[in-house]
Design a protein around this motif. Structure first.
Motif, PDB file in Angstrom:
ATOM      1  N   GLY A 197     -42.568 -15.076  11.093  1.00 15.48           N
ATOM      2  CA  GLY A 197     -43.482 -14.207  11.814  1.00 15.48           C
ATOM      3  C   GLY A 197     -43.311 -12.742  11.525  1.00 15.48           C
ATOM      4  O   GLY A 197     -43.950 -11.901  12.168  1.00 15.48           O
ATOM      5  N   TYR A 198     -42.469 -12.401  10.535  1.00 18.07           N
ATOM      6  CA  TYR A 198     -42.245 -11.001  10.192  1.00 18.07           C
ATOM      7  C   TYR A 198     -42.339 -10.810   8.679  1.00 18.07           C
ATOM      8  O   TYR A 198     -42.202 -11.755   7.905  1.00 18.07           O
ATOM      9  CB  TYR A 198     -40.865 -10.532  10.671  1.00 18.07           C
ATOM     10  CG  TYR A 198     -40.751 -10.410  12.167  1.00 18.07           C
ATOM     11  CD1 TYR A 198     -40.915  -9.192  12.807  1.00 18.07           C
ATOM     12  CD2 TYR A 198     -40.482 -11.537  12.945  1.00 18.07           C
ATOM     13  CE1 TYR A 198     -40.809  -9.083  14.184  1.00 18.07           C
ATOM     14  CE2 TYR A 198     -40.381 -11.449  14.326  1.00 18.07           C
ATOM     15  CZ  TYR A 198     -40.551 -10.218  14.940  1.00 18.07           C
ATOM     16  OH  TYR A 198     -40.456 -10.111  16.301  1.00 18.07           O
ATOM     17  N   GLU A 199     -42.570  -9.562   8.270  1.00 19.24           N
ATOM     18  CA  GLU A 199     -42.591  -9.224   6.858  1.00 19.24           C
ATOM     19  C   GLU A 199     -42.010  -7.833   6.669  1.00 19.24           C
ATOM     20  O   GLU A 199     -41.952  -7.025   7.603  1.00 19.24           O
ATOM     21  CB  GLU A 199     -44.020  -9.260   6.296  1.00 19.24           C
ATOM     22  CG  GLU A 199     -44.924  -8.158   6.821  1.00 19.24           C
ATOM     23  CD  GLU A 199     -46.308  -8.169   6.193  1.00 19.24           C
ATOM     24  OE1 GLU A 199     -46.598  -9.086   5.416  1.00 19.24           O
ATOM     25  OE2 GLU A 199     -47.082  -7.237   6.490  1.00 19.24           O
ATOM     26  N   TYR A 200     -41.585  -7.551   5.451  1.00 14.92           N
ATOM     27  CA  TYR A 200     -41.127  -6.217   5.102  1.00 14.92           C
ATOM     28  C   TYR A 200     -42.321  -5.376   4.675  1.00 14.92           C
ATOM     29  O   TYR A 200     -43.232  -5.871   3.997  1.00 14.92           O
ATOM     30  CB  TYR A 200     -40.117  -6.260   3.952  1.00 14.92           C
ATOM     31  CG  TYR A 200     -38.797  -6.901   4.300  1.00 14.92           C
ATOM     32  CD1 TYR A 200     -37.894  -6.253   5.132  1.00 14.92           C
ATOM     33  CD2 TYR A 200     -38.460  -8.156   3.796  1.00 14.92           C
ATOM     34  CE1 TYR A 200     -36.676  -6.840   5.449  1.00 14.92           C
ATOM     35  CE2 TYR A 200     -37.257  -8.750   4.113  1.00 14.92           C
ATOM     36  CZ  TYR A 200     -36.358  -8.083   4.941  1.00 14.92           C
ATOM     37  OH  TYR A 200     -35.163  -8.674   5.253  1.00 14.92           O
ATOM     38  N   ARG A 201     -42.305  -4.112   5.051  1.00 16.43           N
ATOM     39  CA  ARG A 201     -43.324  -3.156   4.613  1.00 16.43           C
ATOM     40  C   ARG A 201     -42.607  -1.929   4.078  1.00 16.43           C
ATOM     41  O   ARG A 201     -41.973  -1.188   4.820  1.00 16.43           O
ATOM     42  CB  ARG A 201     -44.255  -2.769   5.756  1.00 16.43           C
ATOM     43  CG  ARG A 201     -45.390  -1.822   5.336  1.00 16.43           C
ATOM     44  CD  ARG A 201     -46.222  -1.441   6.544  1.00 16.43           C
ATOM     45  NE  ARG A 201     -47.357  -0.604   6.198  1.00 16.43           N
ATOM     46  CZ  ARG A 201     -47.285   0.731   6.085  1.00 16.43           C
ATOM     47  NH1 ARG A 201     -46.123   1.352   6.263  1.00 16.43           N
ATOM     48  NH2 ARG A 201     -48.362   1.419   5.794  1.00 16.43           N
ATOM     49  N   LEU A 202     -42.692  -1.746   2.773  1.00 15.68           N
ATOM     50  CA  LEU A 202     -42.019  -0.636   2.099  1.00 15.68           C
ATOM     51  C   LEU A 202     -43.061   0.333   1.553  1.00 15.68           C
ATOM     52  O   LEU A 202     -44.055  -0.084   0.953  1.00 15.68           O
ATOM     53  CB  LEU A 202     -41.144  -1.154   0.959  1.00 15.68           C
ATOM     54  CG  LEU A 202     -40.164  -2.282   1.327  1.00 15.68           C
ATOM     55  CD1 LEU A 202     -39.383  -2.714   0.099  1.00 15.68           C
ATOM     56  CD2 LEU A 202     -39.228  -1.851   2.424  1.00 15.68           C
ATOM     57  N   GLN A 203     -42.817   1.618   1.747  1.00 12.76           N
ATOM     58  CA  GLN A 203     -43.781   2.626   1.311  1.00 12.76           C
ATOM     59  C   GLN A 203     -43.087   3.685   0.467  1.00 12.76           C
ATOM     60  O   GLN A 203     -42.107   4.302   0.887  1.00 12.76           O
ATOM     61  CB  GLN A 203     -44.453   3.285   2.518  1.00 12.76           C
ATOM     62  CG  GLN A 203     -45.422   4.417   2.142  1.00 12.76           C
ATOM     63  CD  GLN A 203     -46.170   4.958   3.342  1.00 12.76           C
ATOM     64  OE1 GLN A 203     -46.448   4.227   4.294  1.00 12.76           O
ATOM     65  NE2 GLN A 203     -46.507   6.237   3.301  1.00 12.76           N
TER      66      GLN A 203
ATOM     67  N   LEU B 263     -40.705   8.443  -3.752  1.00 13.08           N
ATOM     68  CA  LEU B 263     -39.519   8.157  -2.961  1.00 13.08           C
ATOM     69  C   LEU B 263     -39.827   7.103  -1.902  1.00 13.08           C
ATOM     70  O   LEU B 263     -40.925   7.070  -1.351  1.00 13.08           O
ATOM     71  CB  LEU B 263     -39.007   9.430  -2.278  1.00 13.08           C
ATOM     72  CG  LEU B 263     -38.622  10.597  -3.194  1.00 13.08           C
ATOM     73  CD1 LEU B 263     -38.008  11.722  -2.367  1.00 13.08           C
ATOM     74  CD2 LEU B 263     -37.658  10.152  -4.292  1.00 13.08           C
ATOM     75  N   LEU B 264     -38.843   6.274  -1.595  1.00 10.69           N
ATOM     76  CA  LEU B 264     -38.995   5.278  -0.545  1.00 10.69           C
ATOM     77  C   LEU B 264     -38.925   5.992   0.806  1.00 10.69           C
ATOM     78  O   LEU B 264     -37.847   6.347   1.285  1.00 10.69           O
ATOM     79  CB  LEU B 264     -37.891   4.221  -0.645  1.00 10.69           C
ATOM     80  CG  LEU B 264     -37.938   3.096   0.385  1.00 10.69           C
ATOM     81  CD1 LEU B 264     -39.247   2.338   0.310  1.00 10.69           C
ATOM     82  CD2 LEU B 264     -36.761   2.138   0.178  1.00 10.69           C
ATOM     83  N   THR B 265     -40.086   6.213   1.423  1.00 15.62           N
ATOM     84  CA  THR B 265     -40.168   7.004   2.650  1.00 15.62           C
ATOM     85  C   THR B 265     -40.243   6.155   3.912  1.00 15.62           C
ATOM     86  O   THR B 265     -39.978   6.662   5.002  1.00 15.62           O
ATOM     87  CB  THR B 265     -41.393   7.932   2.613  1.00 15.62           C
ATOM     88  OG1 THR B 265     -42.577   7.155   2.315  1.00 15.62           O
ATOM     89  CG2 THR B 265     -41.226   8.987   1.521  1.00 15.62           C
ATOM     90  N   HIS B 266     -40.620   4.882   3.807  1.00 20.94           N
ATOM     91  CA  HIS B 266     -40.682   4.001   4.970  1.00 20.94           C
ATOM     92  C   HIS B 266     -40.151   2.619   4.578  1.00 20.94           C
ATOM     93  O   HIS B 266     -40.512   2.078   3.535  1.00 20.94           O
ATOM     94  CB  HIS B 266     -42.113   3.861   5.501  1.00 20.94           C
ATOM     95  CG  HIS B 266     -42.658   5.103   6.122  1.00 20.94           C
ATOM     96  ND1 HIS B 266     -43.201   6.134   5.373  1.00 20.94           N
ATOM     97  CD2 HIS B 266     -42.749   5.503   7.423  1.00 20.94           C
ATOM     98  CE1 HIS B 266     -43.603   7.097   6.184  1.00 20.94           C
ATOM     99  NE2 HIS B 266     -43.334   6.741   7.414  1.00 20.94           N
TER     100      HIS B 266
END
Length: 251
Positions: free
Chosen positions: A197-203, A214-217
């Motif tokens: 029920g969850y996922e990673y969100r990378l920004q 740059l990885l900001t989130h």
């Protein structure tokens, strides 16, 4: 008292009088109702105030990924003139042990590059369709491309820009991917999690000082799906290096 503040105060008084008049005429119907007690604000607690602040990171995870692609010249300065397949071949050539030979972890990627004669995104080519979007704010598009790392279900995502006729890689990430988005100056990657029920969100967001994305989130978000994913994503700290792909201009 300034004129603007007087004007706002007069308007507010008239509005309050109008609401009171309406409430008197109509009884309680449509009247204002309390939402209950407001939760008391609590300031954050600073833990271990006597602990000496760290001055350097404990682990090197490559926060800034920036590298000139050797052997690729952008003579006219237009990144659309660069063949995405050629760019991927250059990366594969740097690490032949990963892509060549029966024991190579991504041997199928190396083998299927022979099917890229028609270009990225066609046939059995592991290089996906490229996308072009201005991610640096300089008025010129950057190249966002991806290619499948096979066997397995990992996808490599890369971003390139042009500087002085040189092709420069400014972002790199390998992961099991649910979706990729381009939004403003950012690249957003969603990846499955081993938590149902969850996922990673990378920004990643363009940083003019570092001249790189740059990885900001880095977030774990609820998706509403409770089925356990068979191929969990590795957390960012263990990696070596945003929905369907966003609409962007194509070659």
């Amino acid at each position: 008292m300034p004129r603007s503040r007087l004007t706002r105060t007069g308007a507010l008084s008239a509005l309050v009088a109008l609401l009171l008049s309406a409430a008197t005429a109509c009884g309680d119907a449509g009247g204002l109702q309390g939402a209950g007690p407001t939760e008391t604000a609590v300031s954050p607690d600073k833990l271990w105030p006597m602990l000496t602040p760290a001055s350097r990171p404990a682990y090197e995870i490559g926060e800034v990924n920036r590298e000139v692609v050797k052997g690729v010249t952008v003579a006219g300065g237009d990144i659309r003139d660069v063949n995405p397949v050629t760019v991927v071949r250059k990366e594969l050539d740097k690490s032949p042990g990963d892509y060549q030979g029966k024991d190579a972890p991504y041997r199928d990627t190396g083998r299927l590059m022979a099917r890229c004669a028609a270009g990225a995104g066609h046939g059995g080519c592991p290089v996906l369709r490229p996308y072009y979007r201005d991610l640096t704010g300089d008025g010129h598009p950057e190249l966002t491309l991806g290619f499948r790392l096979m066997p397995g279900k990992t996808t490599a995502v890369r971003v390139y820009t042009v500087e002085k006729q040189r092709l420069v890689q400014v972002m790199s990430w390998d992961d099991a991917i649910s979706g990729v988005e381009l939004a403003g100056r950012s690249v957003i990657i969603r990846s499955p999690s081993e938590v149902a029920g969850y996922e990673y969100r990378l920004q990643w967001t363009w940083d003019a000082d570092q001249k790189a994305m740059l990885l900001t989130h880095d977030e774990m978000l609820r998706t509403g799906q409770r089925e356990k994913t068979p191929h969990p994503s590795a957390p960012p700290s263990s990696s070596a290096s945003p929905s369907p792909s966003a609409s962007a201009s194509t070659p």
